[in-house]
Structure formats: C-alpha cells, structure tokens
Design an enzyme around this catalytic site. Structure first.
Site, PDB file in Angstrom:
ATOM      1  N   ARG A   1       0.577  -1.452  -0.146  1.00  0.00           N
ATOM      2  CA  ARG A   1       0.337  -0.077  -0.342  1.00  0.00           C
ATOM      3  C   ARG A   1       0.980   1.645   0.183  1.00  0.00           C
ATOM      4  O   ARG A   1       1.522   1.319   1.076  1.00  0.00           O
ATOM      5  CB  ARG A   1      -1.444  -0.122   1.133  1.00  0.00           C
ATOM      6  CG  ARG A   1      -1.978   1.264   0.796  1.00  0.00           C
ATOM      7  CD  ARG A   1      -2.863   0.978   2.592  1.00  0.00           C
ATOM      8  NE  ARG A   1      -3.696   0.324   1.546  1.00  0.00           N
ATOM      9  CZ  ARG A   1      -5.085  -0.052   2.023  1.00  0.00           C
ATOM     10  NH1 ARG A   1      -5.536   0.455   3.210  1.00  0.00           N
ATOM     11  NH2 ARG A   1      -6.286   0.041   1.400  1.00  0.00           N
TER      12      ARG A   1
ATOM     13  N   HIS B   1      -7.030   0.976  -6.865  1.00  0.00           N
ATOM     14  CA  HIS B   1      -7.108  -0.417  -5.603  1.00  0.00           C
ATOM     15  C   HIS B   1      -7.627  -1.455  -6.186  1.00  0.00           C
ATOM     16  O   HIS B   1      -8.892  -1.591  -6.322  1.00  0.00           O
ATOM     17  CB  HIS B   1      -8.371   0.653  -4.649  1.00  0.00           C
ATOM     18  CG  HIS B   1      -8.609  -0.197  -2.997  1.00  0.00           C
ATOM     19  ND1 HIS B   1      -7.282  -1.130  -2.971  1.00  0.00           N
ATOM     20  CD2 HIS B   1      -8.721   0.044  -2.275  1.00  0.00           C
ATOM     21  CE1 HIS B   1      -7.407  -2.006  -2.271  1.00  0.00           C
ATOM     22  NE2 HIS B   1      -8.132  -0.773  -1.404  1.00  0.00           N
TER      23      HIS B   1
ATOM     24  N   GLN C   1      -9.437  -4.231  -3.706  1.00  0.00           N
ATOM     25  CA  GLN C   1     -11.346  -3.726  -3.454  1.00  0.00           C
ATOM     26  C   GLN C   1     -12.238  -3.907  -4.794  1.00  0.00           C
ATOM     27  O   GLN C   1     -13.794  -4.504  -4.767  1.00  0.00           O
ATOM     28  CB  GLN C   1     -11.375  -2.462  -3.791  1.00  0.00           C
ATOM     29  CG  GLN C   1     -13.077  -1.479  -2.470  1.00  0.00           C
ATOM     30  CD  GLN C   1     -13.402  -2.868  -1.323  1.00  0.00           C
ATOM     31  OE1 GLN C   1     -12.782  -2.061  -0.609  1.00  0.00           O
ATOM     32  NE2 GLN C   1     -14.037  -3.223  -1.465  1.00  0.00           N
TER      33      GLN C   1
ATOM     34  N   ASP D   1     -17.563   7.411  -2.535  1.00  0.00           N
ATOM     35  CA  ASP D   1     -16.172   6.582  -1.313  1.00  0.00           C
ATOM     36  C   ASP D   1     -15.669   8.168  -1.027  1.00  0.00           C
ATOM     37  O   ASP D   1     -16.571   9.011  -1.665  1.00  0.00           O
ATOM     38  CB  ASP D   1     -14.650   6.568  -2.264  1.00  0.00           C
ATOM     39  CG  ASP D   1     -13.584   6.492  -1.703  1.00  0.00           C
ATOM     40  OD1 ASP D   1     -13.634   5.635  -0.205  1.00  0.00           O
ATOM     41  OD2 ASP D   1     -12.898   5.744  -2.648  1.00  0.00           O
TER      42      ASP D   1
ATOM     43  N   CYS E   1     -15.991   1.298  -0.501  1.00  0.00           N
ATOM     44  CA  CYS E   1     -15.480   0.053   0.308  1.00  0.00           C
ATOM     45  C   CYS E   1     -14.864   0.411   1.408  1.00  0.00           C
ATOM     46  O   CYS E   1     -14.714  -0.450   2.446  1.00  0.00           O
ATOM     47  CB  CYS E   1     -13.839   0.443  -0.885  1.00  0.00           C
ATOM     48  SG  CYS E   1     -13.173   1.910  -0.012  1.00  0.00           S
TER      49      CYS E   1
ATOM     50  N   ARG F   1     -13.460  -9.791   0.815  1.00  0.00           N
ATOM     51  CA  ARG F   1     -11.820  -8.740   0.554  1.00  0.00           C
ATOM     52  C   ARG F   1     -11.304 -10.405   0.786  1.00  0.00           C
ATOM     53  O   ARG F   1      -9.858 -10.424   0.748  1.00  0.00           O
ATOM     54  CB  ARG F   1     -11.299  -7.625   1.587  1.00  0.00           C
ATOM     55  CG  ARG F   1     -11.742  -6.425   1.150  1.00  0.00           C
ATOM     56  CD  ARG F   1     -11.422  -5.832  -0.223  1.00  0.00           C
ATOM     57  NE  ARG F   1     -10.032  -5.529  -0.355  1.00  0.00           N
ATOM     58  CZ  ARG F   1      -9.755  -4.845   0.056  1.00  0.00           C
ATOM     59  NH1 ARG F   1     -10.067  -3.656   0.581  1.00  0.00           N
ATOM     60  NH2 ARG F   1      -8.006  -4.728   0.065  1.00  0.00           N
TER      61      ARG F   1
HETATM   62  N1  NVA Z   1     -10.178   6.547  -1.685  1.00  0.00           N
HETATM   63  C1  NVA Z   1      -9.829   6.591  -0.492  1.00  0.00           C
HETATM   64  C2  NVA Z   1     -10.127   4.666  -0.351  1.00  0.00           C
HETATM   65  C3  NVA Z   1      -9.936   3.910   0.699  1.00  0.00           C
HETATM   66  C4  NVA Z   1     -10.083   2.405   1.303  1.00  0.00           C
HETATM   67  C5  NVA Z   1      -7.977   6.861  -0.133  1.00  0.00           C
HETATM   68  O1  NVA Z   1      -7.326   5.851  -1.142  1.00  0.00           O
HETATM   69  O2  NVA Z   1      -8.156   6.489   1.261  1.00  0.00           O
HETATM   70  N1   CP Z   2     -11.035  -0.596   1.919  1.00  0.00           N
HETATM   71  C1   CP Z   2      -9.959  -0.824   2.391  1.00  0.00           C
HETATM   72  O1   CP Z   2      -9.148  -0.777   1.933  1.00  0.00           O
HETATM   73  O2   CP Z   2     -10.198  -0.567   3.556  1.00  0.00           O
HETATM   74  P1   CP Z   2      -8.865  -0.232   4.013  1.00  0.00           P
HETATM   75  O3   CP Z   2      -8.006   1.233   3.508  1.00  0.00           O
HETATM   76  O4   CP Z   2      -9.139  -0.564   6.021  1.00  0.00           O
HETATM   77  O5   CP Z   2      -7.519  -1.608   3.806  1.00  0.00           O
END
Ligand code: NVA
Ligand code: CP
Length: 299
Positions: A103, A130, A133, A218, A258, A286
């Site tokens: 990540r 992502h 997801q 989101d 998500c 997931r």
């Molecule tokens: N768009 C959000 C998704 C989190 C799972 C982010 O990047 O923080």
């Molecule tokens: N949806 C998702 O990726 O959640 P987290 O940020 O909690 O991993």
C-alpha cells in the site's frame, strides 16, 4: 515470468472471472469449516505506507487460513521508510518471501518495486488504483445480483483511485459506468481516454443515478488529502448518496462503498445502513477474493 497484480487490467477478463468464482467457492468451504493448506510454508510480506483495517486483516487472516504466514511491515519500522532505495528493498524482501503486498502513496513506487522483485507484487491501494477492492466488489455484485455484464453502475463523488479501478472493471466486465464528480475532481485524463467507450461523465449526481443497477461512492478526501478536507466538503456537498439519489436508481439497485465511510458526508446513514447496502458483505469478501488471488498468483 512473475505474475503481478498492480492494476485490474494486468489480468485477462477470463482470469479475473476465475478468481471471483474461486473466491465464492473458498468462501463456502471456509464457512463449512473445511481446512485448506494450499499455501503451507508460503510467506506474504505486507508493506504499508498508509493506514488500513480491511486490507491488513483480510490478507493476514487469508494467509493464515491457507496455512501460510503474513508479515506486517510498516514503513515506519523498515529501512525503506528511512530512505533505503526501493530497488534494494525489492531485491532483498523478494529473496525471502513468496509474494509481496504493497500500500503506497505513489503508484510508480509499485512499478519500480515490481521491476526488481523476483516474486508477485500485489497493489493493496495506491494513489492511482485499488484493484483488490474491485475483486471483492465484483464478487459481491455477482453473489447478490448475478452477472454485471450489460448493467449500469453509478460512481458518485471523487474521480479517485477507486473510480479509476471501476473504469477498468467496466471494460473487463463489460458494464457502463456513469461517473458524477464536481468540476475539477474528474478522474485522470489518461483513464478517461483509455476507458471512454465504457464511461459517461456527469456533473449531476441525480442524473448519473437514473435507472442504474448499482450506486458506488467513496470518501471525499482520500488518505493523504486531509488538508483539503474543508475545501472538498464544500465542493462535494451535492454528491452525497442519499435516499433521493437511490430513488432515482432501479428499485432493486444495490449500494456499495469500499469503507471506511463518513456518514453524513459521501453517504447518508439510512443508505449505508439500509437494506440496499451491501457494504458488510463487500468488506468480508476482501478476505475470500484475496485468498483466491493469492492462490492464482502463487500457483
Ligand atoms: N480513496 C480512499 C480509499 C480507501 C480504501 C483512499 O485512498 O484513502
Ligand atoms: N477498503 C479498504 O481498502 O479498507 P482499508 O483502508 O481499511 O484497508
């Protein structure tokens, strides 16, 4: 050649569908208490440069359930976070584990890492996409409503990483994606050009939801955009998924997010906690989708 999962379109539609079908099978087997040790003695390194609940828990639990092991590596704790080159880190970490999940704040870091890794790399969220997801989202839709082929999905809110991966999913699974964003928050122009045949851009959220089968949103400010929170709240005020918007979709339309969610911002509490919402199944999936992905990449 080493298989990676950096973007949804790294895999063919056929392989994506196989992973989803396998995930549905794994879910049933897991719920029936069947033991599956297919990844015995395998190790997954999990590199996190941002917070996570679902991604971390699902990958870690998934590896344990498949008889393997997962290693949580926060950027705060490893030398990568102190400036050790990505290339050196990739060579070293991949020499010791069987797969690496990352990540990251900058999507290009995953590409660089993958170029120097001897094992599969999984994108567990970047500023661009992502894909994990979307495996869970497509699995959830299939379980709930059957094939998404030919259906219409409304993406409401920010043209962000999740939106980009929905654009890729629209092509892979052959559905139409209506994207409603405030001006200035559209998806990346390269994505718009590449997926033009599968998307419709809107500036009105209600219009984008007209007759659709699925509504997705989101957060208004993604991780790393916290300083923009105030400005974004203003810009996105007409982009909340609420009853009015859901009433414009088909009566049987589903709602997905998500997570994490902000009730009262991008979604009203009665929608996310209401009967059209699939968010809890989506989050649980997931686990099953990523177990199927790991089996695919490591087989
Ligand atoms: N768009 C959000 C998704 C989190 C799972 C982010 O990047 O923080
Ligand atoms: N949806 C998702 O990726 O959640 P987290 O940020 O909690 O991993």
């Amino acid at each position: 050649m080493t298989k990676h999962f950096i973007n949804l379109d790294d895999l063919s539609t056929n392989d994506l569908q196989k992973i989803i079908d396998q995930a549905i099978t794994l879910k049933k087997q897991h719920k029936a208490g069947e033991i599956n040790n297919s990844l015995k003695n395998k190790t997954l390194a999990m590199l996190f440069d941002k917070s996570s609940t679902r991604t971390r828990v699902s990958f870690e639990a998934g590896m344990a359930q498949l008889g393997g092991h997962a290693l949580f590596l926060s950027n705060k704790d490893i030398q990568l976070g102190r400036g050790e080159p990505i290339t050196d880190s990739a060579i070293v970490i991949s020499s010791m584990v069987d797969a690496i999940m990352m990540r990251v704040s900058f999507h290009d870091d995953i590409n660089t890492f993958a170029q120097h890794s001897s094992v599969p790399i999984i994108n567990a969220l970047s500023d661009e996409s992502h894909p994990c997801q979307l495996l869970a989202d497509m699995m959830t839709y299939q379980e709930h409503s059957g094939s998404i082929k030919g259906k219409t999905v409304a993406w409401i809110g920010d043209g962000n990483n999740m939106c980009h991966t929905y654009m890729q999913a629209a092509k892979a699974f052959n559905f139409t994606l209506n994207i409603a964003t405030p001006e200035g928050y559209e998806p990346d122009q390269n994505f718009i050009n590449q997926y033009a045949d599968y998307i419709n851009l809107h500036t009105n959220a209600k219009t984008a939801c007209e007759g659709v089968d699925l509504v997705v949103t989101d957060v208004w400010a993604s991780m790393g955009q916290e300083v923009e929170q105030k400005r974004r709240k203003l810009a996105f005020k007409d982009f909340q998924v609420n009853t009015e918007l859901m009433n414009n979709a088909k009566p049987e339309a589903a709602f997905m997010h998500c997570l994490p969610a902000h009730r009262g911002e991008e979604v009203s509490a009665n929608v996310i906690d209401g009967k059209q919402s699939l968010v809890w199944n989506e989050a649980e999936n997931r686990l099953h989708a990523q177990k199927a992905l790991l089996l695919y990449l490591l087989s």
